[in-house]
Design an enzyme around this catalytic site. Structure first.
Site, short mmCIF file in Angstrom:
data_model
loop_
_atom_site.label_atom_id
_atom_site.label_comp_id
_atom_site.label_asym_id
_atom_site.label_seq_id
_atom_site.Cartn_x
_atom_site.Cartn_y
_atom_site.Cartn_z
N LYS A 222 2.79 -2.03 2.41
CA LYS A 222 3.54 -1.90 1.16
C LYS A 222 4.88 -2.62 1.25
O LYS A 222 5.73 -2.52 0.37
CB LYS A 222 3.76 -0.43 0.83
N CYS B 234 -4.19 9.05 -6.63
CA CYS B 234 -4.30 9.95 -5.46
C CYS B 234 -3.33 11.12 -5.56
O CYS B 234 -2.67 11.49 -4.58
CB CYS B 234 -4.05 9.19 -4.14
N GLN C 120 6.72 4.90 -0.59
CA GLN C 120 7.16 4.19 -1.80
C GLN C 120 8.64 3.87 -1.78
O GLN C 120 9.18 3.38 -2.78
CB GLN C 120 6.80 5.02 -3.05
N ASP D 253 7.79 11.32 3.57
CA ASP D 253 6.81 10.27 3.32
C ASP D 253 7.54 9.13 2.59
O ASP D 253 7.83 9.22 1.40
CB ASP D 253 5.68 10.85 2.46
N HIS E 32 1.35 12.70 -2.83
CA HIS E 32 0.11 11.91 -2.68
C HIS E 32 -0.87 12.77 -1.88
O HIS E 32 -0.45 13.58 -1.04
CB HIS E 32 0.48 10.64 -1.89
N1 PMP Z 1 2.04 8.45 0.45
C1 PMP Z 1 2.37 7.77 -0.67
C2 PMP Z 1 3.53 8.27 -1.48
C3 PMP Z 1 1.67 6.64 -1.05
O1 PMP Z 1 2.01 5.98 -2.16
C4 PMP Z 1 0.58 6.21 -0.25
C5 PMP Z 1 -0.23 4.98 -0.64
N2 PMP Z 1 -0.54 4.87 -1.96
C6 PMP Z 1 0.28 6.93 0.91
C7 PMP Z 1 1.03 8.04 1.23
C8 PMP Z 1 -0.85 6.52 1.82
O2 PMP Z 1 -0.63 5.25 2.33
P1 PMP Z 1 -1.77 4.51 3.18
O3 PMP Z 1 -2.99 4.51 2.32
O4 PMP Z 1 -1.20 3.14 3.40
O5 PMP Z 1 -1.96 5.27 4.44
#
Ligand code: PMP
Length: 405
Positions: free
Chosen positions: A225, A363, A202, A199, A122
């Site tokens: 999430k 993203c 997910q 990270d 991401h």
């Molecule tokens: N890493 C991953 C794998 C994600 O899916 C996301 C959110 N889509 C993020 C980081 C960032 O999360 P946040 O916008 O809640 O900070």
């Protein structure tokens, strides 16, 4: 496994489904989950009855907030099996957790050191490392993936050298729901004395996380999430590693003593938590943890797996469909494209039928560029989704395809 009646009862705990018209379908859970009434009511109750700041006075409201806040910290510690509450740092989200580490670790990254990420990250787990590498004249190295999006472990092993300082990798990819072999990566990284940041954005609401067993140095995620409020994130770090970091923000709540000559900082976890935290969000977090705890991650996961398998089976019938990863046994993301149809067009039409899916690049530009695609349609499940919704999704998808082809 949950019965139909049980899922109905669970679903009834989510006001948004009662408030939505036309029986709409929410399949964008990888972006954020909906919130159960317990979480919403607790936040409301906090503001109506207990609102105060923490640790700044001796009055009864402050005590309530402080006790509840520290209960959240303890429950989060138990949730991921951290060793101590000092290892649980509150942030505003996964993104801030990663940025915090990238900032604090900067002093240990020297010219020509290596930071390793994967091709499937991401943007939140790419850009902080890219900026840090540029600033310190270090190298940002990328583990390649195969055409399915799986990591090339052979190349990873070659990338690891004594100049590797940190690996930052997702537990589960947000694009295709690929479960990365993080245990293997962590072991190899530690043999080379490299730190590892996982990270877990997910993974956190689908897989039981035991950070001691994983042995990662950092594990980060967002509460929104996992059925909790927005604006709350967690940074888990091993105490011995966090102890070496100096604060990345300065202000109230993180000091022992300030004079104009010098400031003495608090110990962990407070030294990394300057300013007023998201108190209402953190108090709501407790209820989100209780909600998950009521059902167990394993049971939730088994149910979501049933949904995912069913969705893969019926979507596979569609002519020209490409499902990007069919092996996501533990994760609940299904990404696909249909020949000659842009994901935005399909997403927009599905929206007309009250179906919320995620479209676009999620993203994650680098993996999309690598696969030479301009995006996918991503559906992602949570505990309140049903087989009946998947059937309805499929029927409406077919209607949309007739309109587009
Ligand atoms: N890493 C991953 C794998 C994600 O899916 C996301 C959110 N889509 C993020 C980081 C960032 O999360 P946040 O916008 O809640 O900070």
């Amino acid at each position: 496994m949950f019965s139909y009646e049980e899922i109905k009862k669970i679903r009834n705990q989510f006001p948004i489904f009662k408030n939505q018209e036309n029986n709409s379908i929410y399949f964008d859970n990888a972006a954020t989950t909906q919130k159960p009434v317990q979480v919403i009511n607790t936040i409301k109750k906090y503001y109506c009855n207990f609102n105060s700041n923490v640790n700044r006075s001796v009055h009864f409201l402050d005590n309530f907030t402080n006790n509840y806040l520290e209960l959240s910290r303890k429950n989060l510690k138990d949730f991921i099996n951290a060793k101590s509450i000092e290892e649980i740092i509150f942030t505003s989200g996964a993104t801030e957790s990663i940025n915090l580490i990238a900032f604090c670790i900067s002093k240990f990254i020297n010219k020509s050191d290596d930071i390793i990420i994967s091709h499937s990250e991401h943007h939140s787990n790419i850009i902080p490392w890219q900026v840090l590498s540029k600033k310190n004249n270090a190298n940002l190295k990328v583990i390649p993936v195969n055409s399915e999006g799986e990591l090339n472990i052979r190349v990873f092993n070659k990338l690891m050298t004594k100049t590797t300082k940190l690996i930052a990798i997702s537990h589960v990819t947000n694009t295709f729901g690929i479960l990365n072999p993080i245990r293997k990566l962590i072991k190899t990284a530690h043999k080379h004395n490299s730190l590892v940041l996982i990270d877990g954005s997910q993974a956190i609401s689908h897989i039981t996380i035991d950070v001691q067993n994983l042995d990662c140095d950092f594990y980060i995620f967002s509460i929104h999430k996992m059925y909790g409020p927005t604006g709350v994130g967690i940074l888990y770090g091993k105490k011995k590693v966090l102890d070496k970091l100096t604060p990345y923000q300065y202000g109230g709540g993180m000091i022992e003593k300030v004079t104009f000559k010098k400031t003495i900082f608090s110990g962990l976890p407070y030294k990394l938590e300057a300013g007023t935290p998201n108190l209402a969000g953190l108090i709501g977090t407790n209820k989100a943890l209780n909600f998950i705890g009521n059902y167990s991650i394993i049971k939730i996961n088994n149910y979501e797996t049933k949904l995912l398998k069913y969705a893969i089976k019926i979507l596979s019938n569609i002519n020209g469909i490409k499902i990007y990863y069919k092996n996501s046994k533990l994760t609940k993301i299904l990404s696909f494209n249909i020949e000659n149809i842009h994901s935005f067009d399909l997403g927009k039409l599905l929206n007309n039928y009250g179906i919320a899916v995620r479209t676009g690049t999620h993203c994650a530009h680098p993996i999309m560029d690598y696969l030479k695609i301009n995006g996918t349609i991503r559906i992602s499940f949570a505990i309140y989704n049903t087989i009946e919704e998947i059937d309805r999704f499929y029927k409406n998808l077919i209607k949309c395809l007739y309109l587009l082809i």
